[in-house]
Design a protein around this motif. Structure first.
Motif, PDB file in Angstrom:
ATOM      1  N   VAL A  62       0.864  -0.993  -0.015  1.00  0.00           N
ATOM      2  CA  VAL A  62      -0.022   0.064  -0.136  1.00  0.00           C
ATOM      3  C   VAL A  62       0.919   1.314   0.018  1.00  0.00           C
ATOM      4  CG1 VAL A  62      -1.626   1.271   1.386  1.00  0.00           C
ATOM      5  CG2 VAL A  62      -1.814  -1.341   1.316  1.00  0.00           C
ATOM      6  N   LYS A  63       0.837   2.025  -0.986  1.00  0.00           N
ATOM      7  CA  LYS A  63       1.330   3.554  -0.883  1.00  0.00           C
ATOM      8  C   LYS A  63       0.238   4.575  -1.022  1.00  0.00           C
ATOM      9  CE  LYS A  63       3.058   6.358  -3.843  1.00  0.00           C
ATOM     10  NZ  LYS A  63       3.459   6.762  -5.095  1.00  0.00           N
ATOM     11  N   SER A  64      -0.212   4.990   0.038  1.00  0.00           N
ATOM     12  CA  SER A  64      -1.317   5.934  -0.100  1.00  0.00           C
ATOM     13  C   SER A  64      -0.707   7.196  -0.829  1.00  0.00           C
ATOM     14  CB  SER A  64      -1.647   6.555   1.048  1.00  0.00           C
ATOM     15  OG  SER A  64      -0.749   7.321   1.869  1.00  0.00           O
ATOM     16  N   LEU A  65      -1.577   7.689  -1.645  1.00  0.00           N
ATOM     17  CA  LEU A  65      -1.355   9.045  -2.059  1.00  0.00           C
ATOM     18  C   LEU A  65      -1.201   9.972  -1.107  1.00  0.00           C
ATOM     19  CD1 LEU A  65      -3.427   9.030  -5.424  1.00  0.00           C
ATOM     20  CD2 LEU A  65      -1.224   8.901  -5.191  1.00  0.00           C
ATOM     21  N   MET A  77       8.397  13.755  -6.542  1.00  0.00           N
ATOM     22  CA  MET A  77       8.998  13.024  -5.471  1.00  0.00           C
ATOM     23  C   MET A  77       8.372  11.724  -5.072  1.00  0.00           C
ATOM     24  SD  MET A  77      11.179  15.580  -3.119  1.00  0.00           S
ATOM     25  CE  MET A  77      12.034  17.031  -3.547  1.00  0.00           C
ATOM     26  N   ASP A  78       7.709  11.034  -6.055  1.00  0.00           N
ATOM     27  CA  ASP A  78       7.006   9.957  -5.636  1.00  0.00           C
ATOM     28  C   ASP A  78       5.713  10.346  -4.727  1.00  0.00           C
ATOM     29  OD1 ASP A  78       6.280   7.480  -6.124  1.00  0.00           O
ATOM     30  OD2 ASP A  78       7.524   6.672  -4.614  1.00  0.00           O
ATOM     31  N   THR A  79       5.264  11.487  -4.677  1.00  0.00           N
ATOM     32  CA  THR A  79       4.147  11.835  -3.965  1.00  0.00           C
ATOM     33  C   THR A  79       3.386  12.995  -4.349  1.00  0.00           C
ATOM     34  OG1 THR A  79       3.586  12.473  -1.445  1.00  0.00           O
ATOM     35  CG2 THR A  79       5.328  13.483  -2.396  1.00  0.00           C
ATOM     36  N   THR A  80       2.256  13.504  -3.690  1.00  0.00           N
ATOM     37  CA  THR A  80       1.476  14.791  -4.245  1.00  0.00           C
ATOM     38  C   THR A  80       1.761  16.016  -3.568  1.00  0.00           C
ATOM     39  OG1 THR A  80      -0.177  14.108  -2.608  1.00  0.00           O
ATOM     40  CG2 THR A  80      -0.058  12.980  -4.520  1.00  0.00           C
ATOM     41  N   LEU A  81       1.688  16.882  -4.598  1.00  0.00           N
ATOM     42  CA  LEU A  81       1.772  18.328  -4.450  1.00  0.00           C
ATOM     43  C   LEU A  81       0.614  19.073  -4.690  1.00  0.00           C
ATOM     44  CD1 LEU A  81       3.787  20.949  -3.705  1.00  0.00           C
ATOM     45  CD2 LEU A  81       4.300  20.502  -6.338  1.00  0.00           C
ATOM     46  N   ASP A  82       0.213  19.986  -3.646  1.00  0.00           N
ATOM     47  CA  ASP A  82      -0.717  20.903  -4.182  1.00  0.00           C
ATOM     48  C   ASP A  82      -0.601  22.277  -3.376  1.00  0.00           C
ATOM     49  OD1 ASP A  82      -2.688  21.008  -1.716  1.00  0.00           O
ATOM     50  OD2 ASP A  82      -2.616  18.670  -2.230  1.00  0.00           O
ATOM     51  N   VAL A 128      13.544  13.827   4.638  1.00  0.00           N
ATOM     52  CA  VAL A 128      13.759  15.186   4.755  1.00  0.00           C
ATOM     53  C   VAL A 128      13.456  16.071   3.533  1.00  0.00           C
ATOM     54  CG1 VAL A 128      16.303  14.994   4.258  1.00  0.00           C
ATOM     55  CG2 VAL A 128      15.467  16.821   5.801  1.00  0.00           C
ATOM     56  N   ALA A 129      13.365  15.541   2.340  1.00  0.00           N
ATOM     57  CA  ALA A 129      13.489  16.173   0.998  1.00  0.00           C
ATOM     58  C   ALA A 129      12.031  16.979   1.003  1.00  0.00           C
ATOM     59  CB  ALA A 129      13.699  15.239  -0.163  1.00  0.00           C
ATOM     60  N   LYS A 130      11.045  16.331   1.300  1.00  0.00           N
ATOM     61  CA  LYS A 130       9.726  17.038   1.161  1.00  0.00           C
ATOM     62  C   LYS A 130       9.695  18.261   2.248  1.00  0.00           C
ATOM     63  CE  LYS A 130       7.985  13.314   2.300  1.00  0.00           C
ATOM     64  NZ  LYS A 130       7.384  12.232   2.857  1.00  0.00           N
ATOM     65  N   GLY A 171       2.921  16.063   0.101  1.00  0.00           N
ATOM     66  CA  GLY A 171       3.122  14.746   0.621  1.00  0.00           C
ATOM     67  C   GLY A 171       3.277  14.615   2.290  1.00  0.00           C
ATOM     68  N   GLY A 172       2.481  15.519   2.956  1.00  0.00           N
ATOM     69  CA  GLY A 172       2.362  15.383   4.336  1.00  0.00           C
ATOM     70  C   GLY A 172       3.358  16.389   5.093  1.00  0.00           C
ATOM     71  N   ALA A 173       4.063  17.158   4.076  1.00  0.00           N
ATOM     72  CA  ALA A 173       4.881  18.299   4.835  1.00  0.00           C
ATOM     73  C   ALA A 173       4.100  19.366   4.262  1.00  0.00           C
ATOM     74  CB  ALA A 173       6.141  18.300   4.252  1.00  0.00           C
ATOM     75  N   VAL A 174       3.690  20.344   4.966  1.00  0.00           N
ATOM     76  CA  VAL A 174       2.946  21.565   5.033  1.00  0.00           C
ATOM     77  C   VAL A 174       3.346  22.779   5.333  1.00  0.00           C
ATOM     78  CG1 VAL A 174       0.667  22.529   5.471  1.00  0.00           C
ATOM     79  CG2 VAL A 174       0.659  19.853   5.155  1.00  0.00           C
TER      80      VAL A 174
END
Ligand code: AMP
Ligand code: MG
Length: 354
Positions: free
Chosen positions: A4-7, A49-54, A189-191, A215-218
């Motif tokens: 499982v990789k969540s978005l 980076m293999d995740t979502t950005l908005d 750390v990249a996000k 991706g969870g960093a806001v």
């Protein structure tokens, strides 16, 4: 085996309007109390980076806001190209290829990430270690060929995990891994680094009200254009997509979440997730989700990963001692707890248990 990789940010950080949950970020600005009015721009969900950005920007016309988002995406792509383990020619791959052999000239961005990560690794007593890569690799999280390694295999790579064996030379812009076989992984750390730099770039461009969710960093610049703070949903770590257990208001600050639900596989009824205790080479036990809020993004990102390893008590102490970071943490029994200063410093409501 189930993977499982969540978005991550789709189900992980949810924005609300002032009163109602409206779902994921790109819907929120359209459905918020600001509605579809002029001056509300949402990038929609982008991937990096293999995740979502908005990115949501308030207070600008669409053309200006879109130009700001394009600039932000350009910056993120540049950071990704330097730090990724998957992009050919990245500085990180060059450093890894020269482990134990020589120093590699790299972009100042990489030097900054390595130096600040090393400082935080020290503060976290090594619970965060950006040389964790040989362990992550063994468990199959890079090539997605997931497996539970034998104890002997884990023991054989553990001596390669030691952030103190990384030499960064700011004057010459070089990084060297001192032992052959060592490898960097800047995934924890990249996000957070990218969110910090994107917020800096947006501010330089004159943006006064924006929310960056990567991706969870806001990161929040100011609050919303209607004078209200941004409201961030805290995901229920055992809930479905979009299920939240609480909300946190944010103005001019940073939030980062980590958990055992972001990326994992299951084998024989056990969950094996993507965060490892550098001391054991295995998944830490005790914490299933943590959200850290504080004044800087890179450090919040590192702390959220580290608290998964440090556990509730030591993690809470470390976050508070790191200079103004507060957290809400969910332990493996489903109990929610806060750092002592969290409720004084943030408007936050979370169910008492999941
Ligand atoms: P995050 O989602 O920010 O918690 O970061 C998790 C990622 O950081 C994983 O996918 C790994 O690439 C990496 N990682 C896992 N365990 C650690 C650790 N103990 N210290 C530093 N990085 C880690
Ligand atoms: Mg992190």
């Amino acid at each position: 085996m189930k993977y499982v990789k969540s978005l991550a940010s789709i189900i992980f950080i949810v924005l609300f309007s002032a009163l109602t949950v409206v779902g994921i970020v790109y819907l929120s600005s359209r459905n918020s109390s600001v509605g579809d009015s002029e001056g509300v721009y949402s990038s929609g969900i982008l991937f990096a980076m293999d995740t979502t950005l908005d990115i949501t920007i308030h207070g600008l016309d669409e053309k200006a806001a879109k130009a700001d988002v394009d600039a932000a995406v350009g910056l993120i792509k540049r950071i990704e190209a330097l730090t990724s383990r998957f992009e050919a020619d990245s500085d990180v791959l060059k450093i890894n290829a020269n482990a134990g052999r020589g120093a590699v000239v790299v972009d100042p961005i990489v030097i900054e990430m390595v130096e600040r990560s090393a400082a935080m690794s020290g503060i976290c007593n090594g619970a965060f270690d950006f040389t964790i890569a040989p362990v992550v690799s063994l468990w199959g999280f890079y090539n997605k060929e997931f497996r539970v390694p034998a104890s002997g295999e884990i023991d054989s790579v553990l001596p390669l995990v030691d952030y103190r064996q990384v030499a960064a030379d700011k004057g010459n812009n070089t990084v060297m891994l001192l032992k052959p076989g060592m490898e960097l992984d800047l995934g924890g750390v990249a996000k957070g680094y990218a969110v910090e730099k994107v917020c800096g770039l947006l501010k330089e461009r004159g943006v006064e009200n924006a929310l960056v969710n990567f991706g969870g960093a806001v990161g929040a610049i100011g609050g919303r254009i209607d004078g209200e703070p941004w409201v961030i949903g805290i995901k229920d770590p055992r809930g479905g997509a979009g299920d939240i257990i609480g909300r946190l208001e944010l103005e001019d600050g940073y939030v980062s979440s980590s958990g055992d639900y972001e990326r994992y596989f299951e084998k024989d009824g056990l969950r094996y997730f993507h965060i490892f205790d550098p001391g054991t080479g295995r998944q830490p036990e005790g914490v299933i989700a943590v959200t850290v809020a504080g004044p800087s993004s890179l450090e919040a990102d590192i702390l959220s990963t580290a608290v998964m390893v440090l556990g509730v008590e030591e993690g809470t102490r470390t976050a508070e001692e790191s200079g103004g970071f507060e957290l809400v943490v969910i332990d493996s029994s489903g109990t929610v707890s806060y750092s002592p200063g969290m409720k004084n410093n943030y408007s936050i409501t979370v169910d008492s248990r999941i």
